[in-house]
Design a protein around this motif. Structure first.
Motif, PDB file in Angstrom:
ATOM      1  N   LYS A  98       0.832  -1.211   0.000  1.00 13.77           N
ATOM      2  CA  LYS A  98       0.000   0.000   0.000  1.00 13.77           C
ATOM      3  C   LYS A  98       0.863   1.255   0.000  1.00 13.77           C
ATOM      4  CE  LYS A  98      -4.057  -1.945   2.273  1.00 13.77           C
ATOM      5  NZ  LYS A  98      -4.871  -1.972   3.488  1.00 13.77           N
ATOM      6  N   ALA A  99       1.941   1.241   0.772  1.00 15.72           N
ATOM      7  CA  ALA A  99       2.822   2.410   0.840  1.00 15.72           C
ATOM      8  C   ALA A  99       3.459   2.697  -0.525  1.00 15.72           C
ATOM      9  CB  ALA A  99       3.899   2.193   1.903  1.00 15.72           C
ATOM     10  N   PHE A 100       3.984   1.666  -1.168  1.00 16.78           N
ATOM     11  CA  PHE A 100       4.597   1.879  -2.479  1.00 16.78           C
ATOM     12  C   PHE A 100       3.554   2.270  -3.525  1.00 16.78           C
ATOM     13  CE2 PHE A 100       8.272  -0.728  -0.877  1.00 16.78           C
ATOM     14  CZ  PHE A 100       9.185   0.310  -0.936  1.00 16.78           C
ATOM     15  N   ALA A 101       2.377   1.661  -3.461  1.00 15.72           N
ATOM     16  CA  ALA A 101       1.316   2.005  -4.409  1.00 15.72           C
ATOM     17  C   ALA A 101       0.885   3.462  -4.258  1.00 15.72           C
ATOM     18  CB  ALA A 101       0.115   1.073  -4.230  1.00 15.72           C
ATOM     19  N   ALA A 102       0.962   3.987  -3.025  1.00 16.93           N
ATOM     20  CA  ALA A 102       0.567   5.372  -2.757  1.00 16.93           C
ATOM     21  C   ALA A 102       1.662   6.375  -3.092  1.00 16.93           C
ATOM     22  CB  ALA A 102       0.151   5.522  -1.289  1.00 16.93           C
ATOM     23  N   GLY A 103       2.854   5.876  -3.442  1.00 13.97           N
ATOM     24  CA  GLY A 103       3.918   6.795  -3.852  1.00 13.97           C
ATOM     25  C   GLY A 103       5.108   6.887  -2.919  1.00 13.97           C
ATOM     26  N   ALA A 104       5.251   5.956  -1.978  1.00 15.72           N
ATOM     27  CA  ALA A 104       6.415   5.970  -1.093  1.00 15.72           C
ATOM     28  C   ALA A 104       7.679   5.666  -1.884  1.00 15.72           C
ATOM     29  CB  ALA A 104       6.241   4.944   0.025  1.00 15.72           C
ATOM     30  N   SER A 105       8.783   6.274  -1.463  1.00  5.87           N
ATOM     31  CA  SER A 105      10.078   6.037  -2.100  1.00  5.87           C
ATOM     32  C   SER A 105      10.808   4.864  -1.459  1.00  5.87           C
ATOM     33  CB  SER A 105      10.955   7.284  -1.976  1.00  5.87           C
ATOM     34  OG  SER A 105      10.275   8.407  -2.462  1.00  5.87           O
ATOM     35  N   ASP A 106      10.570   4.677  -0.156  1.00  9.66           N
ATOM     36  CA  ASP A 106      11.221   3.602   0.579  1.00  9.66           C
ATOM     37  C   ASP A 106      10.354   3.281   1.787  1.00  9.66           C
ATOM     38  OD1 ASP A 106      13.077   1.683   1.368  1.00  9.66           O
ATOM     39  OD2 ASP A 106      14.743   3.089   1.591  1.00  9.66           O
ATOM     40  N   PHE A 107      10.661   2.173   2.430  1.00  9.39           N
ATOM     41  CA  PHE A 107       9.870   1.678   3.551  1.00  9.39           C
ATOM     42  C   PHE A 107      10.837   1.129   4.591  1.00  9.39           C
ATOM     43  CE2 PHE A 107       7.267  -1.318   5.862  1.00  9.39           C
ATOM     44  CZ  PHE A 107       6.015  -0.715   5.895  1.00  9.39           C
ATOM     45  N   VAL A 108      10.758   1.610   5.816  1.00  8.81           N
ATOM     46  CA  VAL A 108      11.661   1.179   6.881  1.00  8.81           C
ATOM     47  C   VAL A 108      10.841   0.644   8.037  1.00  8.81           C
ATOM     48  CG1 VAL A 108      13.418   1.936   8.538  1.00  8.81           C
ATOM     49  CG2 VAL A 108      13.418   2.859   6.208  1.00  8.81           C
ATOM     50  N   GLN A 109      11.168  -0.563   8.449  1.00  8.88           N
ATOM     51  CA  GLN A 109      10.458  -1.181   9.568  1.00  8.88           C
ATOM     52  C   GLN A 109      11.150  -0.837  10.880  1.00  8.88           C
ATOM     53  OE1 GLN A 109       9.533  -5.278   8.978  1.00  8.88           O
ATOM     54  NE2 GLN A 109       8.749  -5.547  11.041  1.00  8.88           N
ATOM     55  N   LYS A 110      10.342  -0.489  11.892  1.00 15.29           N
ATOM     56  CA  LYS A 110      10.853  -0.257  13.242  1.00 15.29           C
ATOM     57  C   LYS A 110      10.916  -1.594  13.965  1.00 15.29           C
ATOM     58  CE  LYS A 110       8.200   4.032  13.599  1.00 15.29           C
ATOM     59  NZ  LYS A 110       7.090   4.638  14.342  1.00 15.29           N
ATOM     60  N   PRO A 111      11.873  -1.820  14.840  1.00 19.79           N
ATOM     61  CA  PRO A 111      13.007  -0.924  15.095  1.00 19.79           C
ATOM     62  C   PRO A 111      13.987  -0.966  13.925  1.00 19.79           C
ATOM     63  CG  PRO A 111      13.264  -2.953  16.351  1.00 19.79           C
ATOM     64  CD  PRO A 111      11.929  -3.040  15.656  1.00 19.79           C
ATOM     65  N   PHE A 112      14.675   0.132  13.704  1.00 22.42           N
ATOM     66  CA  PHE A 112      15.603   0.236  12.583  1.00 22.42           C
ATOM     67  C   PHE A 112      17.014   0.461  13.100  1.00 22.42           C
ATOM     68  CE2 PHE A 112      13.582   4.302  13.422  1.00 22.42           C
ATOM     69  CZ  PHE A 112      14.671   5.113  13.672  1.00 22.42           C
ATOM     70  N   ASN A 113      17.983   0.161  12.249  1.00 20.94           N
ATOM     71  CA  ASN A 113      19.385   0.416  12.552  1.00 20.94           C
ATOM     72  C   ASN A 113      19.684   1.852  12.120  1.00 20.94           C
ATOM     73  OD1 ASN A 113      22.226   0.768  11.761  1.00 20.94           O
ATOM     74  ND2 ASN A 113      22.440  -1.380  12.354  1.00 20.94           N
ATOM     75  N   PRO A 114      20.070   2.746  13.036  1.00 24.36           N
ATOM     76  CA  PRO A 114      20.286   4.154  12.678  1.00 24.36           C
ATOM     77  C   PRO A 114      21.321   4.350  11.568  1.00 24.36           C
ATOM     78  CG  PRO A 114      20.170   3.922  15.052  1.00 24.36           C
ATOM     79  CD  PRO A 114      20.199   2.531  14.492  1.00 24.36           C
TER      80      PRO A 114
END
Length: 128
Positions: A98-114
């Motif tokens: 859904k995020a990519f279909a809506a126009g997201a450039s990237d997707f990061v899952q929490k927790p993330f590596n800084p």
């Protein structure tokens, strides 16, 4: 000769601890940061604020969720080319799609590596 202005990043995150870390990372990348804690503040920034060079957008927010905000942002010509990185604790493929279909450039899952997140943001800022 004046120095180039710092790029603006719009940070939309309702968790104070995560927002603090993300602000720090964005500042390390040389960005000025405008932060919104909920969908209302984010919508105001999108509708009437300065256009950012990069947006970090949480999926789960009070009032307007990240997908609603992303849809609004993508509907405005002045925000059309701005990279948007979605952040969420929900990594199910349906949310990602859904995020990519809506126009997201990237997707990061929490927790993330800084460190990894900063490396993923650098080319987006450079291209913007």
């Amino acid at each position: 000769m004046s120095e180039p202005a710092q790029p603006l990043a719009l940070l939309v995150e309702d968790d104070d601890a995560i927002a603090f870390l993300l602000r720090f990372l964005l500042q390390r990348l040389g960005c000025r940061v405008v932060a919104a804690k909920d969908g209302v503040e984010a919508m105001e920034a999108i509708e009437s604020g300065e256009v950012a060079r990069l947006v970090l957008l949480d999926m789960m927010l009070p009032v307007h969720d990240g997908l609603t905000l992303l849809g609004r942002l993508r509907s405005l010509p002045r925000w059309e080319g701005v990279p948007v990185v979605m952040l969420t604790a929900k990594g199910e493929q349906g949310f990602v799609d859904k995020a990519f279909a809506a126009g997201a450039s990237d997707f990061v899952q929490k927790p993330f590596n800084p460190t990894e997140l900063m490396e993923r943001l650098k080319p987006l800022l450079a291209a913007a």
